[in-house]
Structure formats: structure tokens, C-alpha cells
Design an enzyme around this catalytic site. Structure first.
Site, PDB file in Angstrom:
ATOM      1  N   TYR A 125       0.843  -1.206   0.000  1.00 34.11           N
ATOM      2  CA  TYR A 125       0.000   0.000   0.000  1.00 34.11           C
ATOM      3  C   TYR A 125       0.875   1.253   0.000  1.00 34.11           C
ATOM      4  O   TYR A 125       0.700   2.153  -0.837  1.00 34.11           O
ATOM      5  CB  TYR A 125      -0.921  -0.044   1.228  1.00 34.11           C
ATOM      6  CG  TYR A 125      -1.637   1.255   1.516  1.00 34.11           C
ATOM      7  CD1 TYR A 125      -2.730   1.658   0.754  1.00 34.11           C
ATOM      8  CD2 TYR A 125      -1.237   2.070   2.574  1.00 34.11           C
ATOM      9  CE1 TYR A 125      -3.382   2.856   1.025  1.00 34.11           C
ATOM     10  CE2 TYR A 125      -1.886   3.265   2.854  1.00 34.11           C
ATOM     11  CZ  TYR A 125      -2.959   3.655   2.074  1.00 34.11           C
ATOM     12  OH  TYR A 125      -3.609   4.838   2.346  1.00 34.11           O
TER      13      TYR A 125
HETATM   14  P1  NAP Z   1     -12.775   5.535   0.604  1.00 37.44           P
HETATM   15  O1  NAP Z   1     -13.906   5.985   1.456  1.00 37.44           O
HETATM   16  O2  NAP Z   1     -12.530   4.066   0.474  1.00 37.44           O
HETATM   17  O3  NAP Z   1     -12.968   6.191  -0.842  1.00 37.44           O
HETATM   18  C1  NAP Z   1     -12.252   5.775  -1.923  1.00 37.44           C
HETATM   19  C2  NAP Z   1     -13.042   6.095  -3.160  1.00 37.44           C
HETATM   20  O4  NAP Z   1     -12.326   5.597  -4.306  1.00 37.44           O
HETATM   21  C3  NAP Z   1     -14.438   5.440  -3.178  1.00 37.44           C
HETATM   22  O5  NAP Z   1     -15.419   6.391  -3.443  1.00 37.44           O
HETATM   23  C4  NAP Z   1     -14.347   4.434  -4.299  1.00 37.44           C
HETATM   24  O6  NAP Z   1     -15.536   4.251  -5.041  1.00 37.44           O
HETATM   25  C5  NAP Z   1     -13.293   5.081  -5.192  1.00 37.44           C
HETATM   26  N1  NAP Z   1     -12.774   4.082  -6.117  1.00 37.44           N
HETATM   27  C6  NAP Z   1     -12.253   2.879  -5.813  1.00 37.44           C
HETATM   28  N2  NAP Z   1     -11.980   2.200  -6.934  1.00 37.44           N
HETATM   29  C7  NAP Z   1     -12.360   3.002  -7.971  1.00 37.44           C
HETATM   30  C8  NAP Z   1     -12.368   2.849  -9.366  1.00 37.44           C
HETATM   31  N3  NAP Z   1     -11.949   1.726  -9.968  1.00 37.44           N
HETATM   32  N4  NAP Z   1     -12.806   3.876 -10.134  1.00 37.44           N
HETATM   33  C9  NAP Z   1     -13.251   5.017  -9.546  1.00 37.44           C
HETATM   34  N5  NAP Z   1     -13.303   5.207  -8.217  1.00 37.44           N
HETATM   35  C10 NAP Z   1     -12.856   4.207  -7.446  1.00 37.44           C
HETATM   36  O7  NAP Z   1     -11.395   6.165   1.097  1.00 37.44           O
HETATM   37  P2  NAP Z   1     -11.146   7.401   2.078  1.00 37.44           P
HETATM   38  O8  NAP Z   1     -11.240   6.925   3.467  1.00 37.44           O
HETATM   39  O9  NAP Z   1     -11.980   8.542   1.610  1.00 37.44           O
HETATM   40  O10 NAP Z   1      -9.598   7.673   1.749  1.00 37.44           O
HETATM   41  C11 NAP Z   1      -9.256   8.432   0.634  1.00 37.44           C
HETATM   42  C12 NAP Z   1      -7.786   8.230   0.273  1.00 37.44           C
HETATM   43  O11 NAP Z   1      -6.968   8.511   1.420  1.00 37.44           O
HETATM   44  C13 NAP Z   1      -7.433   6.799  -0.145  1.00 37.44           C
HETATM   45  O12 NAP Z   1      -6.543   6.868  -1.247  1.00 37.44           O
HETATM   46  C14 NAP Z   1      -6.675   6.246   1.059  1.00 37.44           C
HETATM   47  O13 NAP Z   1      -5.731   5.274   0.692  1.00 37.44           O
HETATM   48  C15 NAP Z   1      -5.988   7.497   1.556  1.00 37.44           C
HETATM   49  N6  NAP Z   1      -5.535   7.473   2.958  1.00 37.44           N
HETATM   50  C16 NAP Z   1      -6.164   6.697   3.895  1.00 37.44           C
HETATM   51  C17 NAP Z   1      -5.732   6.711   5.230  1.00 37.44           C
HETATM   52  C18 NAP Z   1      -6.453   5.913   6.285  1.00 37.44           C
HETATM   53  O14 NAP Z   1      -6.094   6.022   7.465  1.00 37.44           O
HETATM   54  N7  NAP Z   1      -7.445   5.148   5.929  1.00 37.44           N
HETATM   55  C19 NAP Z   1      -4.654   7.516   5.595  1.00 37.44           C
HETATM   56  C20 NAP Z   1      -4.032   8.321   4.614  1.00 37.44           C
HETATM   57  C21 NAP Z   1      -4.497   8.292   3.306  1.00 37.44           C
HETATM   58  P3  NAP Z   1     -16.838   3.535  -4.393  1.00 37.44           P
HETATM   59  O15 NAP Z   1     -17.438   4.573  -3.500  1.00 37.44           O
HETATM   60  O16 NAP Z   1     -17.645   3.198  -5.558  1.00 37.44           O
HETATM   61  O17 NAP Z   1     -16.329   2.336  -3.633  1.00 37.44           O
END
Ligand code: NAP
Length: 211
Positions: A125
Site C-alpha cells: 500500500y
Molecule cells: P474511501 O472511502 O474508500 O474512498 C475511496 C473512493 O475511491 C471510493 O469512493 C471508491 O468508489 C473510489 N474508487 C475505488 N476504486 C475506484 C475505481 N476503480 N474507479 C473510480 N473510483 C474508485 O477512502 P477514504 O477513506 O476517503 O480515503 C481516501 C484516500 O486517502 C485513499 O486513497 C486512502 O488510501 C488514503 N488514505 C487513507 C488513510 C487511512 O487512514 N485510511 C490515511 C491516509 C491516506 P466507491 O465509493 O464506488 O467504492
């Protein structure tokens, strides 16, 4: 600005769309399901249907800036992390350049520059995030990379810690809403361009990030 928000249906993405609208921008929410499209349109929000796993060039028409906040999520395998978080992000950067879009903001993760030392469970990741960050840094785009700490759904605080990548800071949490507020605030701020910034909770008002 007309801003293409990739990952607009996500936890951070939805907040980004709201924040951009509140600041007078015109967000175009890229979503991948018909139900999401109608959900956004029902609220009077502009949305386009496209998938990072297919050809998504058509959504890059008449766009001034791109915010990439998509991610495969923690429930998918490493293959999807590479396809979405790495290759999807890189494809979006490539298309932004092809369509002469100058501004690009990428939501990345703290630790993206230390994937080698990371536990096996998240190595892929963080490496995917690192590859996307590096591609953006080498591009011609006016980038801002936000390396966020652990995301929470707590209530927005309105204050954060935002530090250059050179500064060592403890990994900590930050609310999704505050991340969105910061990204929206930095969109038109030239001081944020060509920078990799670490973001956690803290005491700096989002209204005055470079105090
Ligand atoms: P999230 O709620 O999982 O949102 C990710 C979005 O990406 C979802 O809307 C999803 O669509 C979309 N997506 C996935 N596959 C796709 C595809 N093939 N085509 C178009 N859209 C697609 O994530 P989040 O919590 O908002 O996080 C946002 C970002 O921050 C991510 O990149 C994550 O890795 C990063 N981040 C996370 C953390 C953590 O602690 N979790 C920390 C730092 C950074 P659907 O709604 O249709 O599923």
C-alpha cells in the site's frame, strides 16, 4: 474552478465536493456507479460516471484542476491497490497533462516514503502511494501531495498540523472532513504548489495554514 474530484463518493471525497462548492468552485464528482451518479445529481451536484479500471479520458474535458482522493480500500488485495492507488492515480496525472490541466492535488499517506521499513501487511500500500507520489513529482503538473495521517470520521476540528515532508512528525490521526477542508483551501494557494505536505490533527487554523 472546475475541479474533477476522483474518488468523490469516498469518505474524504464527499467532504471535498461539499467544501469546494462552499468555496465557490464547481466540483465534478467522478463516481463509478449509476446509483452514485443519481445520488449526487439529486442534490444538484455535477457528477460523471467513470471507472479508473477502464478508459476514463472522457471526463477530462473542460477541467481546470484535479483532486485525486480515490483508493481501493483495505478490503481488497494488493492487486487492486496497485491498479487503483498507483496506476489509476498515474493514469489520471497522465490525462491531466494530456488535457493541459495544470493543477493536481493528490491525497497520499504518511509513511509513503518509508514503505521498505513498513510491516508486510501495508508495504504494498505504501509502495503504491510512493510510486504515485514520485510520478506526480516528476510530472509537469503544479502538484500538491497531501500525506495524511490515520483518517477518522470524527467531527471536523478546523485546525490541523501541516508540515513539509522534510520535517519529522509523529504519525497521528486527522479527520476526513479536515483533510477535505485543507485540500479545498490549498487548491488555489500558490504556496502549496510543488510541495509534499504531511497532515495530522493539530492547532493551526485551516483558514491560516501558512501562518
Ligand atoms: P474511501 O472511502 O474508500 O474512498 C475511496 C473512493 O475511491 C471510493 O469512493 C471508491 O468508489 C473510489 N474508487 C475505488 N476504486 C475506484 C475505481 N476503480 N474507479 C473510480 N473510483 C474508485 O477512502 P477514504 O477513506 O476517503 O480515503 C481516501 C484516500 O486517502 C485513499 O486513497 C486512502 O488510501 C488514503 N488514505 C487513507 C488513510 C487511512 O487512514 N485510511 C490515511 C491516509 C491516506 P466507491 O465509493 O464506488 O467504492
Amino acid at each position: 474552478m472546475r475541479v474533477l474530484v476522483i474518488g468523490a463518493n469516498g469518505g474524504v471525497g464527499r467532504h471535498i465536493v461539499t467544501k469546494l462548492r462552499a468555496e465557490g468552485h464547481e466540483p465534478i464528482a467522478m463516481v463509478r456507479k449509476e446509483s452514485q451518479l443519481s445520488d449526487f445529481e439529486k442534490n444538484g451536484w455535477k457528477a460523471v460516471l467513470a471507472d479508473l479500471e477502464s478508459d476514463f479520458e472522457s471526463v477530462f474535458n473542460q477541467i481546470d484542476a484535479v483532486i485525486f482522493a480515490a483508493g481501493s480500500g483495505s478490503n481488497t488485495g494488493a492487486d487492486k491497490t496497485i491498479i487503483i492507488d498507483q496506476e489509476g492515480a498515474i493514469a489520471a496525472m497522465h490525462l491531466a497533462q494530456k488535457h493541459s490541466i495544470k493543477r493536481f492535488l493528490l491525497l497520499s499517506s504518511m509513511g509513503a516514503d518509508q514503505s521498505k521499513e513498513a510491516p508486510d501487511s501495508i508495504k504494498h500500500y505504501l509502495y503504491a502511494k510512493h510510486r504515485a507520489d514520485e510520478y506526480l513529482k516528476q510530472s509537469r503538473l503544479a502538484y500538491t501531495i497531501i500525506r495524511a495521517g490515520y483518517l477518522t470520521n470524527e467531527e471536523e476540528k478546523g485546525t490541523v498540523t501541516l508540515q513539509d515532508e522534510e520535517n519529522e512528525i509523529e504519525i497521528d490521526s486527522v479527520t476526513r472532513s479536515d483533510v477535505a477542508a485543507v485540500m479545498s483551501a490549498l487548491l488555489t494557494d500558490e504556496r502549496a504548489q510543488y510541495k509534499v505536505l504531511q497532515l495530522t490533527n493539530g492547532k493551526t487554523p485551516i483558514s491560516n495554514l501558512f501562518q
